[in-house]
Design a protein around this motif. Structure first.
Motif, PDB file in Angstrom:
ATOM      1  N   LEU A 213       0.155  11.375  70.319  1.00 12.92           N
ATOM      2  CA  LEU A 213      -1.261  11.335  69.949  1.00 12.92           C
ATOM      3  C   LEU A 213      -1.878  12.722  69.843  1.00 12.92           C
ATOM      4  O   LEU A 213      -2.904  12.898  69.185  1.00 12.92           O
ATOM      5  N   ASN A 214      -1.264  13.712  70.488  1.00 13.48           N
ATOM      6  CA  ASN A 214      -1.788  15.076  70.417  1.00 13.48           C
ATOM      7  C   ASN A 214      -1.268  15.869  69.223  1.00 13.48           C
ATOM      8  O   ASN A 214      -1.693  16.997  69.005  1.00 13.48           O
ATOM      9  N   GLN A 215      -0.349  15.304  68.455  1.00 12.16           N
ATOM     10  CA  GLN A 215       0.150  15.992  67.269  1.00 12.16           C
ATOM     11  C   GLN A 215      -0.978  16.074  66.237  1.00 12.16           C
ATOM     12  O   GLN A 215      -1.757  15.139  66.066  1.00 12.16           O
ATOM     13  N   ASP A 216      -1.059  17.217  65.549  1.00  9.66           N
ATOM     14  CA  ASP A 216      -2.131  17.443  64.570  1.00  9.66           C
ATOM     15  C   ASP A 216      -2.205  16.346  63.510  1.00  9.66           C
ATOM     16  O   ASP A 216      -3.290  15.842  63.213  1.00  9.66           O
ATOM     17  N   ALA A 217      -1.070  15.975  62.936  1.00 11.57           N
ATOM     18  CA  ALA A 217      -1.064  14.965  61.866  1.00 11.57           C
ATOM     19  C   ALA A 217      -1.586  13.620  62.377  1.00 11.57           C
ATOM     20  O   ALA A 217      -2.362  12.943  61.692  1.00 11.57           O
TER      21      ALA A 217
ATOM     22  N   ARG B 111      -5.414  13.874  62.990  1.00 16.90           N
ATOM     23  CA  ARG B 111      -6.155  13.784  61.712  1.00 16.90           C
ATOM     24  C   ARG B 111      -6.260  12.329  61.255  1.00 16.90           C
ATOM     25  O   ARG B 111      -7.318  11.891  60.816  1.00 16.90           O
ATOM     26  N   ASP B 112      -5.161  11.598  61.353  1.00 16.19           N
ATOM     27  CA  ASP B 112      -5.148  10.200  60.900  1.00 16.19           C
ATOM     28  C   ASP B 112      -6.033   9.303  61.748  1.00 16.19           C
ATOM     29  O   ASP B 112      -6.670   8.395  61.249  1.00 16.19           O
ATOM     30  N   THR B 113      -6.077   9.560  63.041  1.00 16.37           N
ATOM     31  CA  THR B 113      -6.850   8.682  63.917  1.00 16.37           C
ATOM     32  C   THR B 113      -8.330   9.039  63.948  1.00 16.37           C
ATOM     33  O   THR B 113      -9.151   8.214  64.330  1.00 16.37           O
ATOM     34  N   GLN B 114      -8.688  10.241  63.545  1.00 12.39           N
ATOM     35  CA  GLN B 114     -10.103  10.622  63.571  1.00 12.39           C
ATOM     36  C   GLN B 114     -10.749  10.454  62.203  1.00 12.39           C
ATOM     37  O   GLN B 114     -11.925  10.713  62.055  1.00 12.39           O
ATOM     38  N   GLY B 115      -9.964  10.009  61.212  1.00 17.45           N
ATOM     39  CA  GLY B 115     -10.355   9.878  59.825  1.00 17.45           C
ATOM     40  C   GLY B 115     -11.644   9.324  59.565  1.00 17.45           C
ATOM     41  O   GLY B 115     -12.621   9.333  59.115  1.00 17.45           O
TER      42      GLY B 115
END
Length: 131
Positions: free
Chosen positions: A120-124, A127-131
């Protein structure tokens, strides 16, 4: 995925959950107090994360982890070596028709939580979860 006798059907009954929790608490207390006559086992701090029972309550699998995660294989060997005494301690506390056969496995939920946190801390992913 392999079938597991603990996950067939609708899931554990209330009785299985209640007995599992009572066994978990009893094992935790016995191990914390050093009630077992094995100095090697008594030197270790062991967390009993969960206990799952078979539908007939004759088998109880305790998911354990040594404090700090060190000596995991040693813990399993020591618990297996003292299984009879642990079983007697549990049966003294519980009012069951049969004392369950105790089995021990490493509790891997902490490892899975760490893996999930890392993912969950990976950048990609962020980005997907905060979209």
């Amino acid at each position: 995925m392999a079938k597991n006798k603990f996950h067939d059907g609708p899931g554990p009954s209330q009785r299985q959950l209640r007995v599992g929790e009572l066994i978990r608490r009893t094992l935790s207390e016995v191990l914390a107090r050093g009630d077992i006559h094995d100095p090697e086992l008594n030197r270790m701090s062991i967390t009993v994360g969960e206990v799952r029972t078979s539908p007939d309550l004759k088998v109880a699998t305790a998911y354990v982890l040594p404090l700090g995660g060190q000596g995991q294989e040693d813990v399993l060997k020591l618990l297996a070596r003292n299984k009879g005494e642990l079983r007697r301690a549990v049966s003294k506390k519980l009012t069951l028709k049969f004392a369950p056969d105790l089995r021990f496995q490493l509790d891997e939920t902490f490892d899975r939580m760490d893996d999930t946190r890392r993912m969950l801390n990976q950048d990609a992913v962020r980005r997907d979860t905060q979209g």
